[in-house]
Every structure is written in C-alpha cells, then in structure tokens.
Design a protein around this motif. Structure first.
Motif, PDB file in Angstrom:
ATOM      1  N   ILE A 151       0.804  -1.056   0.042  1.00 34.27           N
ATOM      2  CA  ILE A 151      -0.099  -0.143  -0.125  1.00 34.27           C
ATOM      3  C   ILE A 151       0.918   1.291  -0.003  1.00 34.27           C
ATOM      4  CG2 ILE A 151      -2.049   1.255   1.077  1.00 34.27           C
ATOM      5  CD1 ILE A 151      -2.250  -1.390   2.778  1.00 34.27           C
ATOM      6  N   ASP A 152       1.153   1.668  -1.344  1.00 38.23           N
ATOM      7  CA  ASP A 152       2.044   2.780  -1.128  1.00 38.23           C
ATOM      8  C   ASP A 152       1.776   3.853  -2.780  1.00 38.23           C
ATOM      9  OD1 ASP A 152       4.226   4.782  -1.699  1.00 38.23           O
ATOM     10  OD2 ASP A 152       5.285   3.189  -0.695  1.00 38.23           O
ATOM     11  N   ASP A 153       1.547   5.240  -2.566  1.00 35.36           N
ATOM     12  CA  ASP A 153       1.070   5.758  -3.821  1.00 35.36           C
ATOM     13  C   ASP A 153       2.380   5.894  -4.792  1.00 35.36           C
ATOM     14  OD1 ASP A 153       2.308   7.302  -1.769  1.00 35.36           O
ATOM     15  OD2 ASP A 153       1.722   9.207  -3.014  1.00 35.36           O
ATOM     16  N   ASP A 154       3.482   5.463  -4.471  1.00 32.03           N
ATOM     17  CA  ASP A 154       4.772   5.525  -5.056  1.00 32.03           C
ATOM     18  C   ASP A 154       4.825   4.190  -6.181  1.00 32.03           C
ATOM     19  OD1 ASP A 154       7.355   5.656  -6.390  1.00 32.03           O
ATOM     20  OD2 ASP A 154       8.405   6.434  -4.551  1.00 32.03           O
ATOM     21  N   GLU A 155       4.708   4.515  -7.246  1.00 31.56           N
ATOM     22  CA  GLU A 155       4.913   3.463  -8.350  1.00 31.56           C
ATOM     23  C   GLU A 155       5.808   2.771  -8.207  1.00 31.56           C
ATOM     24  OE1 GLU A 155       2.915   3.764 -12.164  1.00 31.56           O
ATOM     25  OE2 GLU A 155       1.410   5.187 -11.228  1.00 31.56           O
TER      26      GLU A 155
ATOM     27  N   PHE B 100       6.630  -1.198  -7.367  1.00 31.32           N
ATOM     28  CA  PHE B 100       7.483  -2.101  -8.182  1.00 31.32           C
ATOM     29  C   PHE B 100       8.661  -2.816  -7.769  1.00 31.32           C
ATOM     30  CE2 PHE B 100      10.804  -2.733 -11.605  1.00 31.32           C
ATOM     31  CZ  PHE B 100      10.185  -3.659 -12.197  1.00 31.32           C
ATOM     32  N   LEU B 101       9.464  -2.076  -6.951  1.00 29.98           N
ATOM     33  CA  LEU B 101      10.634  -2.591  -6.313  1.00 29.98           C
ATOM     34  C   LEU B 101      10.214  -3.575  -5.220  1.00 29.98           C
ATOM     35  CD1 LEU B 101      13.141   0.480  -6.089  1.00 29.98           C
ATOM     36  CD2 LEU B 101      13.226  -1.367  -7.707  1.00 29.98           C
ATOM     37  N   ASN B 102       9.486  -3.274  -4.505  1.00 31.39           N
ATOM     38  CA  ASN B 102       9.033  -4.255  -3.574  1.00 31.39           C
ATOM     39  C   ASN B 102       8.091  -5.534  -3.978  1.00 31.39           C
ATOM     40  OD1 ASN B 102       9.804  -2.362  -1.469  1.00 31.39           O
ATOM     41  ND2 ASN B 102       8.206  -1.447  -1.098  1.00 31.39           N
ATOM     42  N   ARG B 103       7.682  -5.283  -5.255  1.00 30.64           N
ATOM     43  CA  ARG B 103       6.921  -6.555  -5.668  1.00 30.64           C
ATOM     44  C   ARG B 103       8.194  -7.340  -6.240  1.00 30.64           C
ATOM     45  NH1 ARG B 103       2.061  -7.896  -8.594  1.00 30.64           N
ATOM     46  NH2 ARG B 103       1.169  -5.793  -8.153  1.00 30.64           N
ATOM     47  N   PHE B 104       9.045  -6.740  -6.788  1.00 30.64           N
ATOM     48  CA  PHE B 104      10.364  -7.538  -7.431  1.00 30.64           C
ATOM     49  C   PHE B 104      10.806  -8.424  -6.253  1.00 30.64           C
ATOM     50  CE2 PHE B 104      14.660  -7.517  -8.311  1.00 30.64           C
ATOM     51  CZ  PHE B 104      14.722  -8.267  -9.432  1.00 30.64           C
TER      52      PHE B 104
ATOM     53  N   VAL C 197       0.886 -10.685  -5.336  1.00 31.22           N
ATOM     54  CA  VAL C 197       1.204  -9.641  -4.766  1.00 31.22           C
ATOM     55  C   VAL C 197       0.273  -8.451  -4.935  1.00 31.22           C
ATOM     56  CG1 VAL C 197       2.749  -7.554  -4.454  1.00 31.22           C
ATOM     57  CG2 VAL C 197       3.457 -10.119  -4.565  1.00 31.22           C
ATOM     58  N   PHE C 198      -0.593  -8.060  -4.219  1.00 34.26           N
ATOM     59  CA  PHE C 198      -1.743  -6.928  -4.454  1.00 34.26           C
ATOM     60  C   PHE C 198      -1.073  -5.592  -4.169  1.00 34.26           C
ATOM     61  CE2 PHE C 198      -3.566 -11.104  -3.273  1.00 34.26           C
ATOM     62  CZ  PHE C 198      -4.320 -11.288  -4.180  1.00 34.26           C
ATOM     63  N   THR C 199      -1.507  -4.670  -4.877  1.00 35.71           N
ATOM     64  CA  THR C 199      -0.979  -3.219  -4.484  1.00 35.71           C
ATOM     65  C   THR C 199      -2.404  -2.317  -4.479  1.00 35.71           C
ATOM     66  OG1 THR C 199      -0.820  -2.698  -7.021  1.00 35.71           O
ATOM     67  CG2 THR C 199       1.388  -3.445  -5.621  1.00 35.71           C
TER      68      THR C 199
ATOM     69  N   LEU D 213      13.065  -0.079   1.085  1.00 38.63           N
ATOM     70  CA  LEU D 213      13.462  -1.253   1.309  1.00 38.63           C
ATOM     71  C   LEU D 213      14.490  -1.679   0.348  1.00 38.63           C
ATOM     72  CD1 LEU D 213      10.179  -2.909   2.584  1.00 38.63           C
ATOM     73  CD2 LEU D 213      11.958  -2.261   4.070  1.00 38.63           C
ATOM     74  N   SER D 214      15.274  -2.668   0.803  1.00 42.96           N
ATOM     75  CA  SER D 214      16.357  -3.438  -0.157  1.00 42.96           C
ATOM     76  C   SER D 214      15.864  -4.805  -0.193  1.00 42.96           C
ATOM     77  CB  SER D 214      17.996  -3.302   0.163  1.00 42.96           C
ATOM     78  OG  SER D 214      17.889  -3.996   1.382  1.00 42.96           O
ATOM     79  N   ASP D 215      16.470  -5.825  -0.774  1.00 43.00           N
ATOM     80  CA  ASP D 215      16.206  -7.085  -1.089  1.00 43.00           C
ATOM     81  C   ASP D 215      16.364  -7.626   0.355  1.00 43.00           C
ATOM     82  OD1 ASP D 215      18.816  -6.748  -1.473  1.00 43.00           O
ATOM     83  OD2 ASP D 215      19.109  -8.584  -2.738  1.00 43.00           O
TER      84      ASP D 215
END
Length: 127
Positions: A3-7, A11-15, A26-28, A113-115
């Motif tokens: 849940i974030d307005d920053d696409e 994208f990175l967190n989904r990755f 993964v839902f956004t 966040l990082s991996d």
C-alpha cells in the motif's frame, strides 16, 4: 499487499517479494481506501495477504487513517492473519513509537527497502 502511492516503490517491493517466492500473489493499492476496499471483498485464504507493507504518507487515505479504518472494520480473527509493517521515509523515534503503539502494527521499516531488508522482515515474521 503493498500500500503505497509511489509506483516505483511498489514495483521494487513486488520485485523483492517475487525473488523470495515467484508464485506469491502480490496485491497493490495506491492509498488506504483502495486497500480497505480490497480487504473487504470476500477473500479466500489463498488471496488474503499475510503481509501488508503500509506507507504512512499517501493521498485519499494515508497509512494512519488506514489503520483506524482497518482496526474498526475488521474482526480480530481476520487481523490476526496479517502482519502490518509501517514503511516511512522519516525514520524517527517518534514515528516508530507511534506506529508500534497501534495494536495492528507489528513492525516498522524505513524507505527504501532493499532485498536484504525484505528478506529480514520475512524471516522475522514468518520463520
């Protein structure tokens, strides 16, 4: 669920999540209102998020407002199945204390966040 307005952040967190488990759904949502509406649908256990990464600052409904709505709308049995991690760009003691004072928040993390930090969150809450 992210849940974030920053696409870009989504994208990175989904990755990072897909690197951990490529089959993981993964839902956004771009704000808290979208997330509440999604969670209020009749979700089966396969589609119920076990983790919510929640940004604090978003339009329409921010993270703090989401927590209020989430706390009021959903039963404890439902909420017990979901780990909420508050994500903030401002890593201050005040923000962390405020987030962790909410009974539905289990952890906090600083953007981005990082991996490595994602894997640490997963290990901490799901091992």
């Amino acid at each position: 669920m992210l849940i974030d307005d920053d696409e870009t952040t989504n994208f990175l967190n989904r990755f990072f999540l897909k690197q951990i488990d490529s089959a993981l759904p993964v839902f956004t949502a771009s704000n808290g209102m979208e997330a509440i509406e999604f969670l209020a649908t009749d979700l089966d256990d396969e589609n119920l998020p076990c983790l919510i990464i929640l940004d604090t600052n978003m339009p329409v409904m921010n993270g703090w407002e989401f927590l209020d709505g989430y706390g009021q709308q959903f039963e404890e049995e439902f909420k017990d199945k979901i780990v909420i991690v508050m994500l903030t760009a401002l890593d201050t003691e005040e923000t962390t204390t405020l987030a962790l004072s909410n009974p539905n928040v289990r952890d906090t993390a600083q953007k981005p966040l990082s991996d490595i930090s994602f894997k640490a969150l997963i290990k901490k809450h799901f091992s």
